[in-house]
Design a protein around this motif. Structure first.
Motif, PDB file in Angstrom:
ATOM      1  N   PRO A 256       0.851  -1.188   0.000  1.00 18.18           N
ATOM      2  CA  PRO A 256       0.000   0.000   0.000  1.00 18.18           C
ATOM      3  C   PRO A 256       0.887   1.239   0.000  1.00 18.18           C
ATOM      4  N   GLY A 257       0.594   2.197  -0.850  1.00 19.57           N
ATOM      5  CA  GLY A 257       1.380   3.429  -0.882  1.00 19.57           C
ATOM      6  C   GLY A 257       2.658   3.348  -1.693  1.00 19.57           C
ATOM      7  N   ALA A 258       2.905   2.223  -2.360  1.00 19.55           N
ATOM      8  CA  ALA A 258       4.152   2.091  -3.133  1.00 19.55           C
ATOM      9  C   ALA A 258       4.144   2.993  -4.366  1.00 19.55           C
TER      10      ALA A 258
ATOM     11  N   ILE B 252       3.885  -5.780 -12.757  1.00 17.88           N
ATOM     12  CA  ILE B 252       4.954  -4.837 -12.397  1.00 17.88           C
ATOM     13  C   ILE B 252       4.957  -4.607 -10.897  1.00 17.88           C
ATOM     14  N   ASN B 253       6.037  -5.025 -10.262  1.00 23.09           N
ATOM     15  CA  ASN B 253       6.143  -4.866  -8.807  1.00 23.09           C
ATOM     16  C   ASN B 253       6.905  -3.580  -8.492  1.00 23.09           C
ATOM     17  N   VAL B 254       6.189  -2.636  -7.876  1.00 27.71           N
ATOM     18  CA  VAL B 254       6.797  -1.355  -7.502  1.00 27.71           C
ATOM     19  C   VAL B 254       7.336  -1.530  -6.076  1.00 27.71           C
TER      20      VAL B 254
ATOM     21  N   ILE C 164       6.693   3.776   3.838  1.00 31.03           N
ATOM     22  CA  ILE C 164       5.269   3.719   3.511  1.00 31.03           C
ATOM     23  C   ILE C 164       4.405   4.650   4.372  1.00 31.03           C
ATOM     24  N   VAL C 165       4.639   4.646   5.690  1.00 33.83           N
ATOM     25  CA  VAL C 165       3.774   5.451   6.565  1.00 33.83           C
ATOM     26  C   VAL C 165       3.903   6.933   6.207  1.00 33.83           C
TER      27      VAL C 165
ATOM     28  N   THR D  21      -4.064   2.254  10.824  1.00 30.20           N
ATOM     29  CA  THR D  21      -4.672   1.461   9.744  1.00 30.20           C
ATOM     30  C   THR D  21      -3.609   1.088   8.710  1.00 30.20           C
ATOM     31  N   VAL D  22      -2.681   2.012   8.459  1.00 29.69           N
ATOM     32  CA  VAL D  22      -1.618   1.731   7.486  1.00 29.69           C
ATOM     33  C   VAL D  22      -0.794   0.529   7.944  1.00 29.69           C
ATOM     34  N   LYS D  23      -0.501   0.478   9.257  1.00 31.87           N
ATOM     35  CA  LYS D  23       0.293  -0.642   9.788  1.00 31.87           C
ATOM     36  C   LYS D  23      -0.434  -1.961   9.540  1.00 31.87           C
ATOM     37  N   ASN D  24      -1.752  -1.946   9.750  1.00 40.61           N
ATOM     38  CA  ASN D  24      -2.538  -3.153   9.505  1.00 40.61           C
ATOM     39  C   ASN D  24      -2.528  -3.532   8.021  1.00 40.61           C
TER      40      ASN D  24
END
Ligand code: AP5
Length: 213
Positions: free
Chosen positions: A9-11, A111-113, A120-121, A167-170
């Motif tokens: 998430p967030g990549a 495609i893996n970013v 990320i956080v 939530t981001v950590k989860n």
């Protein structure tokens, strides 16, 4: 051309998927965007999806797969698409492959970013999105010209409900448990391509277009 975007998430999957869609003239299909549009519209689907999304969990496969297959069966997807946020589990990938195989098709590129968890956080807490046209910004890295306002349509930018640090950590935990195995899955298919997602978005895009041609 059929493309799957992978990454935490967030990549930067969404940022890059929008650019790919514009350059190669294929639709950008984001299951997250479909769910958020339904939440905004107050639909039954939106109500169901919201409880999972707010907790940083995945929406159940059955529901997600149905929505995705409906979307890619639309006319504008005939010549391909870039999938952003789908598949997110091995069963989702298997259902998609089964449908593609029936039509004699396959995913051409996954495609893996790549972005380490440490970044990320920071990325998520600084993300701001346009609720009207979907444009995405970052207060530090990709700021709008006028603070808090969308460059494209002048709407006030918002922070996403699921971008709170807890939530981001989860979401990251769920990513490592359920989504990361897709890297092996697409490696085995010979479709996986890796790009460094920590560099400037234009340089990430250059690496992607070098792959796609
Ligand atoms: P979804 O909307 O798919 O979220 P995600 O995968 O967690 O990814 P994000 O949209 O948060 O990040 P991104 O990688 O697109 O990064 P972005 O380009 O915005 O899913 C949300 C939820 O919906 C899930 O948690 C789940 O509940 C549900 N869901 C969705 N699909 C599902 C499925 N298939 N199955 C089950 N449940 C599903 O970039 C992030 C920030 O960084 C932005 O501010 C951006 O401007 C900035 N940025 C981008 N690139 C760079 C760069 N190179 N350098 C610096 N900053 C950058």
């Amino acid at each position: 051309m059929k493309i799957v975007m992978l990454g935490a998430p967030g990549a930067g999957k969404g940022t890059q998927a929008k650019k790919i869609a514009a350059k190669y003239n294929i639709p950008h299909v984001s299951t997250g965007d479909i769910f958020r549009a339904n939440i905004k519209g107050g639909t039954e689907l939106g109500k169901e999806a919201k409880s999972y999304m707010d907790a940083g969990k995945l929406v159940p496969d059955e529901l997600t797969v149905r929505i995705l297959l409906d979307r890619v069966s639309e006319e504008d997807c005939r010549n391909g698409y870039v999938l952003d946020g789908f598949p997110r589990t091995i069963p989702q990938a298997e259902v998609l492959d089964k449908e593609l195989t029936k039509a004699g098709e396959k995913i051409d590129y996954a495609i893996n970013v790549e972005v380490p968890d440490e970044n990320i956080v920071d990325r998520m807490s600084g993300r701001r999105g346009c609720p009207k046209c979907g444009a995405s910004y970052h207060i530090k890295y990709i700021p709008p010209k006028k603070e808090g306002v969308c460059d494209a349509c002048g709407t006030e930018l918002v922070l996403r409900d699921d971008d709170k640090p807890e939530t981001v950590k989860n979401r990251l935990k769920v990513y490592h448990e359920q989504t990361q195995p897709l890297i092996d899955y697409y490696t085995k298919q010979g479709a996986l391509k890796e790009v460094d997602g920590t560099v400037d978005p234009e340089d990430v895009f250059k690496a992607i277009t070098d792959i796609l041609g």
